[in-house]
Scaffold this active site. Structure first.
Site, short mmCIF file in Angstrom:
data_model
loop_
_atom_site.label_atom_id
_atom_site.label_comp_id
_atom_site.label_asym_id
_atom_site.label_seq_id
_atom_site.Cartn_x
_atom_site.Cartn_y
_atom_site.Cartn_z
N ASN A 110 0.86 -1.18 0.00
CA ASN A 110 0.00 0.00 0.00
C ASN A 110 0.89 1.23 0.00
OD1 ASN A 110 -2.40 1.58 0.26
ND2 ASN A 110 -1.97 1.84 2.44
N HIS A 112 0.84 5.25 1.34
CA HIS A 112 0.11 6.16 2.22
C HIS A 112 0.82 7.52 2.20
CE1 HIS A 112 -2.53 7.33 5.46
NE2 HIS A 112 -1.49 7.86 6.08
N ASP A 144 -0.86 -5.44 6.49
CA ASP A 144 -1.22 -6.50 7.45
C ASP A 144 -2.64 -6.24 7.95
OD1 ASP A 144 -0.99 -4.51 9.34
OD2 ASP A 144 0.80 -5.32 10.30
C1 GRF Z 1 -2.65 8.75 -2.83
O1 GRF Z 1 -2.37 9.93 -2.15
C2 GRF Z 1 -2.28 7.55 -2.00
O2 GRF Z 1 -1.17 7.77 -1.18
C3 GRF Z 1 -3.50 7.35 -1.16
O3 GRF Z 1 -4.58 7.63 -2.01
C4 GRF Z 1 -4.16 8.53 -3.03
C5 GRF Z 1 -4.47 7.90 -4.35
O4 GRF Z 1 -4.22 8.74 -5.44
N1 GRF Z 1 -3.52 6.01 -0.59
P1 GRF Z 1 -4.23 8.17 -6.92
O5 GRF Z 1 -5.62 7.55 -7.14
O6 GRF Z 1 -3.14 7.16 -7.04
O7 GRF Z 1 -4.02 9.35 -7.81
#
Ligand code: GRF
Length: 203
Positions: A110, A112, A144
């Site tokens: 993921n 973040h 996780d």
């Molecule tokens: C990103 O900021 C990512 O870190 C978070 O959700 C956003 C998704 O943006 N989990 P995108 O759809 O990839 O443009």
């Protein structure tokens, strides 16, 4: 070819960054096997279709634990059908069940938009900005059972300048996300590193 499955709910800029990185060789020997969204109208799905990639919408029908389980079962089945080895959550706005995590042990990543463990959850960039941090950034981590919690693969930082707004800070973080995610995927696929306790270290 190592087969990636992308899960998204929105615009898909991280998905497109991964796609570009594969095209220009930054993620060697890999391909996007399928893009799946829980949102039928996700912009990222449209983008996947126009790139000629398999793109599926698997919306959740109904609410509650049973509906969630049924949805995750469908997701696991689709990823398995497409022979996915590494699942990349890219703006996938759902909490995934323990059964999903168990189906792909240390095989779900993921991204973040904060330096975890600071500011997990929604609106991380705004949380960081309002807290007044001087350094912000993004984290790529294994998924996780707990939200925004798994072992960290890598992080990228950005300075928070006096003139920054939430918008300019978010844009700088997103730019780093697009660099960080391909780098993390390449590292995980290369198997040069391994999980040792909470740390991801050279094997
Ligand atoms: C990103 O900021 C990512 O870190 C978070 O959700 C956003 C998704 O943006 N989990 P995108 O759809 O990839 O443009």
């Amino acid at each position: 070819m190592r087969r990636l499955g992308i899960l998204l709910s929105g615009r898909g800029s991280n998905f497109l960054a991964i796609h570009r990185a594969i095209a220009d060789g930054r993620i060697p020997d890999a391909e996007i096997a399928v893009v799946i969204s829980n949102k039928t109208e996700a912009k990222g799905l449209e983008a996947a279709r126009s790139l000629g990639l398999p793109a599926l919408a698997i919306p959740q029908e109904g609410k509650g634990p049973a509906a969630r389980e049924t949805h995750d079962t469908k997701m696991i089945a689709a990823l398995t059908d497409y022979g996915v080895e590494l699942v990349c959550l890219a703006g996938y706005m759902r909490i995934i069940s323990p059964a999903f995590v168990e189906a792909f042990p240390n095989r779900i990543l993921n991204i973040h938009p904060s330096l975890l463990p600071a500011f997990p959850g929604l609106d991380a960039q705004q949380q960081a900005f309002e807290y007044g941090v001087k350094v912000a950034g993004c984290t790529v981590h294994f998924v996780d059972e707990a939200v925004d919690h798994g072992v960290i693969v890598l992080q990228k930082t950005v300075p928070v300048l006096d003139e920054d707004t939430v918008e300019t800070l978010s844009a700088k973080i997103l730019e780093q996300e697009h660099i960080a995610y391909p780098e993390a995927i390449a590292r995980v696929l290369s198997e040069t590193h391994g999980v040792v306790g909470r740390r991801y270290l050279p094997a």
